[in-house]
Design a protein around this motif. Sequence first.
Motif: not given
Length: 788
Positions: A211-214, A225-236
């Motif tokens: 999941g997440g963002i490509v 190169f994917i940013e998994p959904q599990a770390i999207v909030d932390i990356n934000n």
Amino acid sequence: MQEKGLRVLEFHKIRQQLTNHAASSLGKERAEALLPTRDLNEAEKRQQETFEAADILRVRGHAPFGGLTDIRASLKRAKIGGVLSAHECMSTAGVLYAGRQMKQFILELAEDEILTIPYSEEKARLIEPLSELEKKINQCVDDNGDILDHASDLLRSLRQQLRTLESRVRQKLESMIRSSAAQKMLSDAIITIRNDRFVIPVKQEYRSSYGGIVHDQSSSGATLFIEPQAIVDINNSLQQAKVKEKQEIERILRELSEAIAVEADLILSNVEVLADLDFMFTKARYAKAIKASRPLMNDRGYIKMIKARHPLLSSDEVVANDIVLGDSYSTIVITGPNTGGKTVTLKTIGLCTLMAQSGLQVPAADGSEMAVFDSVYADIGDEQSIEQSLSTFSSHMVNIVDILKKADEKSLVLFDELGAGTDPQEGAALAISILDEVYGRGSTVVATTHYPELKAYGYNREGVVNASVEFDVETLSPTYRLLIGVPGRSNAFEISRRLGLSEHVIDYAKSNMNAESNEVDTMIASLEESKKEAEAETAEAEQFRKDAEDLHKELQKQILEFNEQRDRLFVEAEQKAAEKLDEAKKEAEEIIRHLRKLQKEQYGSIKEHELIHAKKRLEEAQPVFAKSSPQKKQEKAKEDHSLKPGDEVKVISFGQKGILLEQSGNKEWHVQIGILKMKVKESDLQYMSRPKPVVEKPLATVKGKDYHVSLELDLRGERFENAISRVEKYLDDAVLAGYPRVSIIHGKGTGALRKGVQELLKNHRSVKNTRFGEAGEGGSGVTIVELK
């Protein structure tokens, strides 16, 4: 100063070499813009600045320019409200550091009186350290141009938050890439960054697994190169913290820029002063590189270069020459074969003149002197132009015509191969006419030519001298030595003979020459031979002088060693004498005790043989040295005659006679023995005679050699006016006394008294030469004066 003259003499190459020794772009900029001055005072000031910098490098070996850069553009932007980058702030702090270090460095040298550096000291005092601003910048920016964490509390907090968030992101991603499923779903088990966010490389077919963002894909499209959904909030959260960090950094930089803007004018002033100092040391480093020395400057057109070398040629390749011009003659005509070094000599004179007027030291020995000219004109080399359809002769003549329009008594004019490129007879006549014209205007002229007609030019005109470059017939090559006063001669016959041409052919050629040419060549050959003999005799005399100096120094050294050994032996003798006396006293006391004991036991009836035995023991107890008759005679002589300055005495340990000069301490005297002056104990002196006092006549009498004058004058503690008056009177007395050399003690102090004495001695009619004392003579606190 004509730009064409600078170009022809290749002054731009001097500037290029100079820039290589600059510590910063500021010094390099000064070097690239360097031009000669026409003002004597300005030229002397520039020379003094270079000399001071060279003196500092000689004593300290370096100058602290670390951190100096050109920040003028940044300062101007800060003044109009611009925000400087961290690197610009760091550079500003570096300039402030360089200024503070340089100010401290120079003022310490000046205050310790190690050197006399008035111009450097004046510039150093103009520097404003601005330590608070430097400290403030250094607290915020590191050496790499990055803003430090402790630049503000908020920044420290934000960066701590960033590190925490980055750690959490990495932990989550590392747990993902270490799982068993990740081996088949990931192209590679790594964590990378795309669009400033942490991502992992996922195979195309497993895109939905994370999941997440490509954020990106590989060139083949097989990897995303994917940013998994599990770390999207932390990356934000991480991105928000980075935005806040950037805003805080901008605020800090704006604050620093405002602080710099407040002091911008002072900092700009510091930059200009440091640029001047950098240029001074650039000139000094260049002087050391080319083995140059400081010339004396004048505005009389007088040039005296001792062992001068062309500055653009290697010192190992170029031949040094002595060149004198502008004293009894103002024009030199150099004749001789091609490739003999005539043009090099011409350029050496012109280029060294330009260097001296620019404040650069010249590649010549100490004692050289250079003149300041309003203009330096040079016609050197073949400047013919195909576009202008000018021949060699025409191009030279165009330049010469321009020179003749402008040359005057304040000009240095250099002609190379004057009159060349046309009919020899016409060219020679034209060359003579041009030389007469320039000479008549009072210009200082140096010309080279290969025309034989100009060999006699110097003999027919006052103020003109011939010169030539030497040619070695044995090696068939030029030696590049300049011979002033000797015109060049043709070596064609000698060269032909060396190369094997038949003698009868050479004799026939000589017979075809007119008698006048033969006489001139014979005269020139005689002059060359005489000059070589004179130079050989001069070298031999110089060697004798050096040998005599070495012998004198060796004798002085031996006398000092003898005195030290004598003093040591005296001390040992005194110690032994004291020991003998103690032993004698103890023996005498023992004998007296024994006699008293006998008297007490025998009640006065002491036998005669016992008294004789006691008397003998007392005589044996007396030390041998106490019976020394010479010492008694010496003591008697001292009782009869108290020693006074001027007395003739005998130094007992040397067996030499001398004259008492003055008492130097408790029972010690300065004694003059021949040319030597030494300190001797009064116990080692024997009175011989005393000169009769000179009865003064009613009229003023002249003091002669009988009048005693001390070999040194001590001015320490004197007021300046009294000291100068005493020096003048003392010099007159010393000359009348026939002294060849005297010493003047002025001390070091502030240097005012020393400078005043030096100025007086420089212009005094009776002074032949002066120098500061050697290490054993008092150093720079004493001036040794040689009298005429």
